[in-house]
Design an enzyme around this catalytic site. Structure first.
Site, PDB file in Angstrom:
ATOM      1  N   HIS A  57      -5.580  -8.558  -2.657  1.00  0.00           N
ATOM      2  CA  HIS A  57      -5.042  -7.743  -3.830  1.00  0.00           C
ATOM      3  C   HIS A  57      -3.617  -8.235  -4.252  1.00  0.00           C
ATOM      4  O   HIS A  57      -3.114  -7.485  -5.225  1.00  0.00           O
ATOM      5  CB  HIS A  57      -5.099  -6.242  -3.772  1.00  0.00           C
ATOM      6  CG  HIS A  57      -6.435  -5.804  -3.640  1.00  0.00           C
ATOM      7  ND1 HIS A  57      -7.211  -5.144  -4.761  1.00  0.00           N
ATOM      8  CD2 HIS A  57      -7.238  -5.587  -2.691  1.00  0.00           C
ATOM      9  CE1 HIS A  57      -8.324  -4.975  -4.376  1.00  0.00           C
ATOM     10  NE2 HIS A  57      -8.367  -4.961  -2.920  1.00  0.00           N
ATOM     11  N   LYS A  91       2.371   2.436 -14.905  1.00  0.00           N
ATOM     12  CA  LYS A  91       2.035   2.046 -13.726  1.00  0.00           C
ATOM     13  C   LYS A  91       3.184   2.163 -12.815  1.00  0.00           C
ATOM     14  O   LYS A  91       4.266   2.549 -13.163  1.00  0.00           O
ATOM     15  CB  LYS A  91       1.904   0.375 -14.232  1.00  0.00           C
ATOM     16  CG  LYS A  91       2.876  -0.174 -14.778  1.00  0.00           C
ATOM     17  CD  LYS A  91       2.604  -1.568 -15.303  1.00  0.00           C
ATOM     18  CE  LYS A  91       1.854  -1.927 -16.288  1.00  0.00           C
ATOM     19  NZ  LYS A  91       0.421  -2.568 -16.056  1.00  0.00           N
ATOM     20  N   ARG A  92       2.698   1.520 -11.467  1.00  0.00           N
ATOM     21  CA  ARG A  92       3.859   1.753 -10.655  1.00  0.00           C
ATOM     22  C   ARG A  92       5.410   0.948 -11.054  1.00  0.00           C
ATOM     23  O   ARG A  92       4.859  -0.007 -11.853  1.00  0.00           O
ATOM     24  CB  ARG A  92       3.365   1.033  -9.074  1.00  0.00           C
ATOM     25  CG  ARG A  92       2.611   1.942  -8.398  1.00  0.00           C
ATOM     26  CD  ARG A  92       3.372   3.095  -8.085  1.00  0.00           C
ATOM     27  NE  ARG A  92       4.285   3.141  -6.807  1.00  0.00           N
ATOM     28  CZ  ARG A  92       4.075   3.525  -5.630  1.00  0.00           C
ATOM     29  NH1 ARG A  92       2.963   4.297  -5.648  1.00  0.00           N
ATOM     30  NH2 ARG A  92       4.918   3.138  -4.651  1.00  0.00           N
ATOM     31  N   LYS A 146       6.517  -6.264 -12.502  1.00  0.00           N
ATOM     32  CA  LYS A 146       5.897  -5.538 -13.684  1.00  0.00           C
ATOM     33  C   LYS A 146       6.582  -5.567 -14.856  1.00  0.00           C
ATOM     34  O   LYS A 146       6.388  -5.168 -15.991  1.00  0.00           O
ATOM     35  CB  LYS A 146       5.324  -4.254 -13.324  1.00  0.00           C
ATOM     36  CG  LYS A 146       4.191  -4.267 -12.353  1.00  0.00           C
ATOM     37  CD  LYS A 146       3.740  -3.145 -11.903  1.00  0.00           C
ATOM     38  CE  LYS A 146       2.794  -2.897 -10.759  1.00  0.00           C
ATOM     39  NZ  LYS A 146       1.222  -3.235 -10.965  1.00  0.00           N
ATOM     40  N   THR A 174      -5.277  -2.832 -13.853  1.00  0.00           N
ATOM     41  CA  THR A 174      -6.643  -2.365 -14.310  1.00  0.00           C
ATOM     42  C   THR A 174      -5.992  -1.295 -15.381  1.00  0.00           C
ATOM     43  O   THR A 174      -7.060  -0.900 -16.272  1.00  0.00           O
ATOM     44  CB  THR A 174      -7.102  -1.293 -13.053  1.00  0.00           C
ATOM     45  OG1 THR A 174      -6.273  -0.680 -12.292  1.00  0.00           O
ATOM     46  CG2 THR A 174      -7.763  -2.448 -12.072  1.00  0.00           C
ATOM     47  N   LYS A 190      -8.099   0.136 -18.968  1.00  0.00           N
ATOM     48  CA  LYS A 190      -8.297   1.392 -19.214  1.00  0.00           C
ATOM     49  C   LYS A 190      -7.929   1.727 -20.649  1.00  0.00           C
ATOM     50  O   LYS A 190      -8.427   2.316 -21.618  1.00  0.00           O
ATOM     51  CB  LYS A 190      -7.608   2.694 -18.421  1.00  0.00           C
ATOM     52  CG  LYS A 190      -8.246   2.283 -16.869  1.00  0.00           C
ATOM     53  CD  LYS A 190      -7.248   3.214 -15.893  1.00  0.00           C
ATOM     54  CE  LYS A 190      -7.780   2.755 -14.444  1.00  0.00           C
ATOM     55  NZ  LYS A 190      -6.769   2.834 -13.220  1.00  0.00           N
TER      56      LYS A 190
END
Ligand code: 26V
Length: 808
Positions: free
Chosen positions: A359, A547-548, A553, A655, A659
């Site tokens: 992952h 998100k985290r 990110k 993900t 969504k």
């Protein structure tokens, strides 16, 4: 559809008796909490009868069983989901209304179990949903943490963590299975004895704990299959309670043993904080692996006896990341030590049974354990790993040029450490990444030596999400509209969402798409007013990044954009900005300073922007605290822009991008992870892509020609200004300046290329938001995104795992 209640009347009768018998009170005197408990108990007992039927069917047909081993399952609330999956949500809602209750009010009493960090844990939960929908005999195997991921509060702009005591009121879905408890041994020493000319090994002097399973039903959409998630809790072995100490009044000593055992399942570790090397984490990994393998083999033995060579025919064990990497060695231990199989036969069975998903490619995320720690805690498992390693090295093909380097890269034991990713690959018949680009990078870089040796092991399985949870349940108004247009088939087969394309030219329908989005924005605005005391305007664009928090990110890039727009608007009141609410949510691992500082910066910018009347008409910044599955379900449906802005090559899949797409948001993103597949499905003209591509990132880094100071100097008015504002008190009012972020960028030379992508990002945002005034066209793009999102159903992902990996 296998409905659990035929009519409202039938439901009411059963429910009334459930409420009164559980609470011991007449219905009129019961509290909402009593009514919630009774409703879950009723649905759970119905679910368990279907589970019994499922079990009988699996047993009678000799169906292959799939065990999904994951140290995290982020399942969220279950009640609404299961009512939908059993086809009775509307019936129950109406019946409750007639009885003077409200379904949504009762649902708020359900704890939202935070037994995962983020994407990896939620993926595992979507996979359980899809396995049950696809009629696969699929079982989750994980940990029952006493405390879930910490609760996040914001104090003076900064994240504070408090414990998530999710079990205080009990958890009505679970059933404790004391009869299935497994004794797990730690420490001790290995004893070998010779028996008929063959050495046999066992471990003596271990410290034992009891792994006690709790089973949670997993209801598949359609109601025909109910599987289970089994999570393990660590407890002391009963007879080791120190009664003498207790009787002598030394309660602390008597309790110490209990506390030590319970510590193993007390907390969930952050997966993204580099919290490796903690002994307790290794104990967690072994506990759920050993207990899980024990229960897998127990079931097999009951059905097929001890004919172990049949194991791969009837059982698949999937390891979600490297946390369950001990599945291989533990299965070998049982087969060789306890079942007396020859090594080679056991090895053949093991590798044909186990498969592995990677992952992340982040090198700092690859799990490694010091051999000294490992061999002390798990001496026999370590010996087995050592033997796997010895045989791997001995059999290594030394005829190829460069074999030494290849062996060094793929070895299990190296530099005094056990390398869990290499162990996982070697013990598995299949290795997959979670999006096309990610699998390419695994094959070409991260695991390239394994790929050169065994290319046939490698495959891609692009992630997916449950359309039941993230569309039907999260977004009822849109789901209703979709069903009116194309029927209910999309719930079974999300590919049918493509039928919505026929409505892209229908102005009346597009109007209703917009109305549904507006309704969801109002719903979120109300939540934000309650939770944050902030008024946000549902007529502004909702630009969402949830998100985290992680450097790669690049939430930092997003807030730099906000700072830049703010600066330009202040400098020039005529600078045109489409009115926007910038929404952030997410947690940072408690030890991850940079991520926590980014949260503090966002809240500090919010504090300035939201209180500045010069800009308030066009912008607000909103940080929603304590991101979790339940509030995520309010946020995704309200989003219009989906921020997916990771440095290209870094996000394995993502993900939330899927969504948000399914809920009609337009992706503003880099060519990273599954964003690439989003663009391929919906067309680049319906998303907004910017920034360096993964090969460009590689090239730039390899060339050594990225210089943060050059970027700073080249753009003093905008980027330079934003950087200066990190330390010049502009945003310091809440709790100070942001020197550490400044240092990370300017002295750490902007590792994640925030400064490099800044200009193209802000430009892309401006171009995208300029298009918002043409609402018909915006709604068309939103609908088009939903129409193209069906491929991201986790049903599709699971069918690929079933056909190409599990053979179930
Ligand atoms: C772990 C670590 C550990 C050391 C410090 C940095 C760091 C950063 C990230 C991680 C992630 C661990 C694995 C993980 O959660 N991966 C996520 O899996 C999702 C489901 O496949 C996928 O959508 C996300 O892109 C991926 O980050």
């Amino acid at each position: 559809m296998n409905r659990i209640f035929e009519s409202k009347e039938e439901f009411k009768e059963l429910y009334l008796s459930s409420v009164t018998s559980l609470s011991g009170k007449p219905f009129e005197m019961t509290s909402d909490f009593d009514r919630f408990q009774a409703l879950v108990k009723l649905v759970a007992s119905k679910a368990r009868s279907v589970q019994t039927e499922t079990e009988k069917r699996v047993h009678d047909t000799g169906q292959k069983r799939v065990y999904y081993f994951s140290i995290e399952f982020l399942i969220g609330r279950l009640l609404d989901n299961y009512l939908i999956n059993f086809g009775v949500r509307d019936l129950v809602a109406e019946a409750l209304k007639e009885m003077g209750s409200n379904l949504e009010t009762l649902e708020e009493y359900e704890p939202d179990p935070a037994l995962g960090n983020g994407g990896l844990g939620r993926l595992a939960a979507c996979f359980l949903d899809s396995m049950a929908h696809e009629g696969i005999a699929g079982y989750g195997n994980g940990m029952r943490y006493r405390y879930g991921l910490f609760k996040q509060e914001i104090v003076n702009g900064a994240q504070h963590e408090t414990t998530d005591d999710w079990l205080v009121h009990g958890y009505p879905w679970e059933v404790r299975r004391q009869d299935k408890a497994v004794r797990i041994g730690f420490g001790g020493h290995v004893v070998g004895t010779e028996e008929n000319g063959r050495m046999r090994y066992h471990t003596e002097g271990t410290d034992d704990v009891l792994a006690v399973p709790y089973d949670i039903p997993v209801v598949g959409y359609g109601g025909n299959t109910v599987n289970k998630l089994r999570v393990w809790s660590a407890e002391p072995v009963e007879e080791e309670f120190d009664l003498d100490a207790f009787n002598a009044g030394d309660y602390a000593k008597a309790q110490a043993h209990r506390a030590e055992a319970e510590a193993i399942s007390a907390i969930l570790y952050p997966n993204d904080a580099g919290e490796h090397g903690r002994l307790l984490r290794l104990k967690q990994e072994y506990l759920f692996v050993a207990a899980g393998i024990n229960s897998v083999l127990d079931t097999f033995r009951k059905e097929h006896g001890s004919d172990w060579k049949l194991l791969p025919q009837y059982v698949a064990i999937h390891t979600n990341d490297t946390h369950p990497a001990m599945c291989g060695p533990e299965l070998m231990r049982v087969l060789v030590d306890e079942e007396n199989l020859e090594w080679d036969e056991a090895w053949d069975i093991t590798t044909k049974t186990i498969s592995y998903t990677n992952h992340t490619i982040l090198p700092e995320a690859l799990e490694k354990w010091p051999i000294s720690t490992f061999s002390k805690l798990l001496p026999r498992v370590y010996q087995i790993i050592d033997e796997i390693s010895r045989r791997y090295n001995a059999a290594f093909d030394r005829s190829q040029d460069g074999w030494q380097d290849r062996l060094r890269q793929t070895a299990i034991l190296w530099d005094g450490e056990v390398r869990m990713a290499n162990l996982s690959v070697i013990c598995s018949h299949s290795v997959n990444g979670v999006a096309k680009l990610h699998t390419d990078i695994l094959e070409r870089e991260t695991l390239k030596d394994f790929y050169a040796l065994t290319p046939q092991k490698f495959n891609n399985k692009t992630n997916g999400i449950s359309p039941r949870r993230f569309l039907a349940e999260a977004n009822p108004s849109y789901a209703k509209l979709i069903t009116e247009a194309i029927g209910t088939g999309w719930l079974d087969d999300a590919a049918e969402l493509s039928k919505l394309e026929a409505f892209e030219g229908d102005p009346a329908f597009l109007e209703r798409v917009g109305a549904s989005k507006h309704e969801n924005k109002v719903r979120l605005a109300n939540y934000v007013r309650r939770e944050c005391g902030l008024a946000i305007d549902p007529n502004s664009i909702f630009d969402v990044q949830v998100k985290r928090f992680h450097a790669y990110k690049r939430q930092l890039l997003n807030i730099f954009k906000v700072m830049d727009i703010y600066n330009r608007r202040i400098a020039d009141p005529n600078f045109r900005v489409a009115p926007t609410t910038f929404i952030f949510s997410g947690k940072a691992a408690s030890s991850y300073t940079f991520a926590k500082e980014t949260i503090r910066l966002i809240n500090s910018v919010a504090n300035v922007v939201n209180n500045d009347p010069r800009v308030n008409e066009v912008m607000k910044v909103c940080f929603i605290p304590n991101f979790r599955v339940s509030n995520a379900q309010l946020i995704y449906p309200a989003a219009e822009i989906s921020e997916q802005i990771s440095t290209a090559g870094m996000e394995a899949s993502g993900t939330s991008n899927m969504k948000l797409m399914m809920n009609g948001a337009i992706t503003l993103g880099t060519m990273d992870g599954a964003n690439i597949e989003i663009v391929n499905l919906a067309g680049a003209e319906n998303e907004k892509i910017f920034g360096l591509t993964a090969p460009e990132v590689d090239e730039l880094r390899a060339s050594g020609m990225h210089f943060a100071w050059d970027m700073y100097n080249a753009d003093p008015d905008r980027l330079g200004r934003v950087i200066d504002e990190l330390t010049d008190d502009t945003f310091a009012a809440l709790s100070g300046n942001f020197e550490s972020i400044y240092n990370e960028l300017m002295n750490g030379n902007d590792h994640d290329l925030v400064m490099k992508d800044f200009a193209s990002y802000v430009q892309a945002w401006e171009e995208l938001t300029q298009g918002y005034s043409d609402r018909m066209d915006w709604n068309r793009r939103a609908l088009h995104n939903t129409a193209c999102s069906g491929w991201f159903s986790s049903d599709r992902t699971i069918r690929e795992y079933r056909d190409e990996i599990w053979g179930a």
